[in-house]
Write an enzyme that holds these catalytic residues in place. Structure first.
Site, mmCIF file in Angstrom:
data_model
loop_
_atom_site.group_PDB
_atom_site.id
_atom_site.type_symbol
_atom_site.label_atom_id
_atom_site.label_comp_id
_atom_site.label_asym_id
_atom_site.label_seq_id
_atom_site.Cartn_x
_atom_site.Cartn_y
_atom_site.Cartn_z
ATOM 1 N N GLY A 64 15.841 -15.209 -3.823
ATOM 2 C CA GLY A 64 15.824 -15.305 -4.952
ATOM 3 C C GLY A 64 15.732 -14.243 -6.042
ATOM 4 O O GLY A 64 16.688 -13.630 -6.320
ATOM 5 N N ARG A 65 14.510 -13.600 -6.126
ATOM 6 C CA ARG A 65 14.076 -12.863 -7.163
ATOM 7 C C ARG A 65 14.780 -11.363 -6.780
ATOM 8 O O ARG A 65 15.349 -10.787 -7.705
ATOM 9 C CB ARG A 65 12.490 -12.680 -7.381
ATOM 10 C CG ARG A 65 11.893 -14.000 -7.680
ATOM 11 C CD ARG A 65 10.435 -13.882 -7.585
ATOM 12 N NE ARG A 65 10.180 -13.961 -6.070
ATOM 13 C CZ ARG A 65 9.024 -13.925 -5.407
ATOM 14 N NH1 ARG A 65 7.859 -13.403 -6.403
ATOM 15 N NH2 ARG A 65 8.833 -13.810 -4.338
ATOM 16 N N TYR B 24 11.120 -31.952 -8.925
ATOM 17 C CA TYR B 24 12.093 -32.718 -9.827
ATOM 18 C C TYR B 24 12.333 -34.043 -9.302
ATOM 19 O O TYR B 24 11.466 -34.509 -8.383
ATOM 20 C CB TYR B 24 13.280 -31.738 -10.001
ATOM 21 C CG TYR B 24 13.062 -30.685 -10.558
ATOM 22 C CD1 TYR B 24 12.391 -30.306 -11.704
ATOM 23 C CD2 TYR B 24 13.220 -29.275 -9.845
ATOM 24 C CE1 TYR B 24 12.215 -29.225 -12.236
ATOM 25 C CE2 TYR B 24 12.940 -28.018 -10.382
ATOM 26 C CZ TYR B 24 12.413 -27.961 -11.644
ATOM 27 O OH TYR B 24 12.032 -26.973 -12.181
ATOM 28 N N ARG C 124 17.944 -29.298 -0.496
ATOM 29 C CA ARG C 124 16.733 -28.651 -0.602
ATOM 30 C C ARG C 124 15.635 -29.462 -0.715
ATOM 31 O O ARG C 124 15.236 -30.078 -1.550
ATOM 32 C CB ARG C 124 16.947 -27.477 -2.046
ATOM 33 C CG ARG C 124 15.947 -26.481 -1.806
ATOM 34 C CD ARG C 124 16.003 -25.536 -3.061
ATOM 35 N NE ARG C 124 15.945 -24.121 -2.466
ATOM 36 C CZ ARG C 124 15.664 -23.213 -3.112
ATOM 37 N NH1 ARG C 124 15.053 -23.226 -4.435
ATOM 38 N NH2 ARG C 124 15.335 -21.970 -2.627
ATOM 39 N N GLN D 194 24.427 -26.710 -7.090
ATOM 40 C CA GLN D 194 22.801 -27.369 -7.013
ATOM 41 C C GLN D 194 22.957 -28.561 -7.842
ATOM 42 O O GLN D 194 22.932 -28.192 -9.383
ATOM 43 C CB GLN D 194 21.726 -26.488 -6.862
ATOM 44 C CG GLN D 194 20.598 -27.162 -6.610
ATOM 45 C CD GLN D 194 19.194 -26.606 -6.888
ATOM 46 O OE1 GLN D 194 19.083 -25.742 -7.828
ATOM 47 N NE2 GLN D 194 18.476 -26.279 -5.685
#
Ligand SMILES: Cc1cc2nc3c(=O)[nH]c(=O)nc-3n(C[C@H](O)[C@H](O)[C@H](O)COP(=O)(O)O)c2cc1C
Length: 364
Positions: free
Chosen positions: A319-320, A180, A227, A99
């Site tokens: 993810g988590r 971002y 993404r 990424q």
């Protein structure tokens, strides 16, 4: 019949199952912002046969840092460490894409070369904290990129894509989500420019599409993913017409025939679930994008099957739960209990909360 353990393709990448490891910043690089042995062990543990890993966000430039401790891809000396990671993942039968990251305004002068203000499309400050070498510091007022400076930033993504290839990755993912730099250009709450990178969505999407093209020039479209986080509020983001903004971008990315579109559901704000609502973003972008969609954000073993069966996504990124369950595909396949994650060890530190989560006893 369950779709989770059926094969699918993301561009030229052939995968055996639809459980993707989401990009996860963990801030455990070695000096020189290099990927070291501990980081390599972490990815090795999370490799599965025919599974796809998306690396943690990896800055393509020193100006792209908002988090000290993130491993970089902004200079050649960083290639070797990443090569050990890609070799290990491939030895385990998995695939891994990098990424590519630039935080834009989500930064602080303490992280910037020469102590300068961070860059952004417009001089509008975000709320929240950067992770500097001296601890958390509020994001500072950014400076608006001059028009003539934008090609150099696009080239940083190009160079990052070149180095990712030299490091043996299977492709790259443009980090266009979570507020971002590319997202800052995209959304009108953060982009008040009046040149060809601001104003109507055709202009606001230009930066994201140009960096995507820069990656395609290196890899071919079938190894480049993007993404997005439509309507995500992380990083003080806002847009006056998000459905149109993201629908437009998805259609444009579809026309580029990228390998996959990775969609973060707005019920997630960065790393936290802020609502129990059903997924909506992948369903919406499916109308604009015919290629492979990876959905992310708040999925559990049960809710994955529903989105796959509905056809709104082809795969789901976790993810988590991948942080605390290195063998997550095995656990879901065999219906094994999941280990809860410890939020206090998400960022920085050593092996604790990083490589010491165990595989389930019955896993390989
Ligand atoms: C510790 C942590 C670090 C993250 N780092 C990144 C990152 O580097 N890039 C990114 O796109 N998303 C990042 N995210 C967001 C995740 O990729 C994912 O979208 C989010 O955790 C929601 O998925 P989940 O509900 O399965 O955890 C991060 C999340 C967490 C918890």
């Amino acid at each position: 019949m369950s779709k989770l353990f059926t094969p699918f393709k993301a561009g030229t990448l052939s995968l055996d199952h639809r459980i993707v490891m989401a990009p996860l910043t963990r801030l455990r690089s070695e000096p020189g912002d290099k990927a070291g042995a501990l980081l390599c062990e972490y990815y090795t543990q999370r490799t599965s046969q025919g599974g796809l890993i998306i690396s943690e966000a990896t800055p393509v430039a020193r100006e792209g840092y908002g988090y000290a401790g993130a491993p970089g891809i902004y200079e050649d000396a960083q290639i070797e460490g990443w090569r050990t990671v890609t070799d290990a993942v491939h030895a385990g039968g998995g695939k891994i894409v990098m990424q590519l990251w630039h935080v834009g305004r989500q930064s602080h002068p303490d992280l910037q070369p020469g102590g300068k203000a961070p860059v952004a499309p417009s001089a509008i400050q975000a709320e929240g904290d950067a992770y500097t070498p001296h601890g958390a510091r509020p994001f500072s007022m950014p400076r608006a990129l001059e028009l003539q400076d934008i090609p150099a930033v696009i080239d940083q993504f190009h160079q990052g894509a070149v180095r990712a290839k030299a490091a043996g990755f299977d492709g790259v993912e443009i980090h266009g989500a979570n507020g971002y730099l590319p997202d800052q250009f995209l959304q009108d709450g953060t982009n008040h420019r009046t040149d060809e990178y601001g104003g109507p969505i055709e202009n606001r999407a230009r930066f994201l599409l140009e960096i995507t093209q820069a990656a395609i020039d290196v890899w071919g479209a079938d190894r480049v993913g993007v993404r997005l986080s439509p309507s995500g509020t992380y990083g003080s983001m806002s847009d006056s017409t998000p459905q149109e903004t993201f629908g437009y971008v998805a259609a444009k990315l579809g026309a580029l025939s990228i390998a996959y579109l990775h969609v973060v559901e707005p019920r997630i704000k960065g790393t936290e679930l802020i609502s129990e609502s059903k997924p909506v973003a992948a369903k919406h972008l499916r109308q604009h994008f015919r290629g492979t969609i990876i959905a992310a954000g708040g999925f559990t073993g049960e809710s994955v099957e529903a989105i796959l069966q509905a056809g709104d996504a082809d795969a789901v990124a976790f993810g988590r739960t991948f942080i605390s369950n290195p063998d997550l595909p095995d656990r879901l396949r065999h219906n094994l209990p999941l280990t809860p994650y410890d939020r206090t060890t998400f960022y920085g530190g050593g092996m604790h909360g990083y490589t010491d989560y165990l595989k389930a006893p019955t896993s390989d």
